[in-house]
Design a protein around this motif. Structure first.
Motif, mmCIF file in Angstrom:
data_model
loop_
_atom_site.group_PDB
_atom_site.id
_atom_site.type_symbol
_atom_site.label_atom_id
_atom_site.label_comp_id
_atom_site.label_asym_id
_atom_site.label_seq_id
_atom_site.Cartn_x
_atom_site.Cartn_y
_atom_site.Cartn_z
ATOM 1 N N TYR A 37 0.830 -1.203 0.000
ATOM 2 C CA TYR A 37 0.000 0.000 0.000
ATOM 3 C C TYR A 37 0.867 1.257 0.000
ATOM 4 O O TYR A 37 0.591 2.209 -0.740
ATOM 5 C CB TYR A 37 -0.935 -0.002 1.204
ATOM 6 N N THR A 216 -6.641 -6.145 -0.408
ATOM 7 C CA THR A 216 -5.592 -5.200 -0.782
ATOM 8 C C THR A 216 -5.936 -4.476 -2.074
ATOM 9 O O THR A 216 -5.857 -3.243 -2.158
ATOM 10 C CB THR A 216 -4.242 -5.934 -0.951
ATOM 11 N N LEU A 220 -6.821 -0.404 -2.741
ATOM 12 C CA LEU A 220 -6.111 0.435 -3.709
ATOM 13 C C LEU A 220 -7.090 1.098 -4.671
ATOM 14 O O LEU A 220 -6.980 2.290 -4.977
ATOM 15 C CB LEU A 220 -5.107 -0.407 -4.496
#
Length: 301
Positions: A37, A216, A220
């Motif tokens: 990230y 994840t 994003l």
């Protein structure tokens, strides 16, 4: 976030793994998630010409890589940034505040981490002491930059030599991003190989749950960060450039990898490769790899 969020009771029961290992797996992934990230955030800031912020993002990405390695092998990591950098950069033991994991919770205490044990275990996956020392030097350099990166200093210097500092930051940020990308890609490889070697039957079930990689990528996307960039990096670390995996499964996967690198492969063949070896579909099984190889031979003919 609770352990196993979005997993039903039947799903949890179907995974034959001790609760302590289950918690460690989940916690270790969030170190990797944080590294990914911050890398994505840094790249976004770099595109927007926020160079000092981008370098800071890249620094934090490496902080989480460093924590991931010692957590995986030792169940511990240094809390302080200076201690973390010093641990990887040098060999003398450092008795400082650490965070240790006992299988149920994280506890803060003073202790010394065993670098020799860390190197010994990571060497199984191609991570050498020299590599970790290089990583430590990069981590310390970025830590020093972050600590001296004051708003006043850049304003004063920018008034006098604006073009010089801009040129420097553009070049420096590119260099830092390139190095960070490599270290994060290698962290993906270590994470994958550590858990695959530990339990090759259970690991594929864990890695493919929607609360992991998918979480994840969704985070994003929600922040309008470059999802494809990170997804490609994960694939590189997990599969395409994973030498440990290639060594485990012999020529079939290696030959597919060579085909994938060949610039003359038609887009149709490239899509076929990505379909079989995507994060969602690939499970690292010998029979699946052989099947992929046969499919490629047919496509080529």
């Amino acid at each position: 976030m609770e352990w196993g969020v979005n997993m039903g009771e039947n799903e949890r029961n179907s995974i034959n793994v001790a609760p302590e290992e289950y918690r460690k797996f989940f916690a270790s992934y969030w170190f990797l998630h944080s590294a990914l990230y911050n890398l994505a955030q840094g790249r976004d800031n770099q595109k927007k010409r926020r160079f000092t912020w981008a370098i800071t993002n890249y620094y934090y990405s490496l902080v989480f890589v460093g924590r991931l390695y010692s957590f995986l092998v030792l169940n511990k990591y240094y809390r302080g940034h200076s201690d973390l950098a010093k641990f990887y950069k040098s060999n003398p033991p450092i008795n400082k505040k650490i965070v240790s994991f006992n299988g149920r919770e994280f506890i803060e205490e003073r202790d010394t981490l065993d670098k020799e044990a860390l190197v010994s275990r990571l060497s199984e996956f191609g991570i050498t002491e020299r590599y970790l020392t290089s990583f430590g030097k990069e981590l310390k350099a970025l830590k020093d930059f972050r600590n001296s990166n004051t708003y006043e200093a850049f304003i004063i210097y920018g008034q006098e030599l604006h073009s010089v500092i801009t040129t420097f930051l553009v070049t420096a940020t590119d260099t830092v991003r390139s190095k960070t990308e490599k270290f994060v890609k290698d962290a993906c490889m270590v994470f994958y190989n550590y858990w695959y070697k530990k339990n090759s039957e259970v690991f594929p079930k864990l890695i493919h749950h929607q609360w992991l990689i998918d979480t994840t990528l969704k985070s994003l996307k929600k922040q309008t960060l470059d999802l494809e960039y990170i997804e490609t990096l994960i694939n590189r670390g997990f599969y395409f450039e994973n030498l440990y995996l290639l060594g485990q499964f012999g020529e079939s996967y290696s030959r597919i990898y060579e085909l994938q690198k060949n610039k003359t492969i038609p887009q149709r063949l490239q899509r076929e490769f990505e379909k079989y070896c995507s994060i969602e579909g690939f499970e690292g099984k010998q029979n699946l790899i052989d099947k992929i190889h046969r499919q490629f031979l047919k496509l080529i003919k």
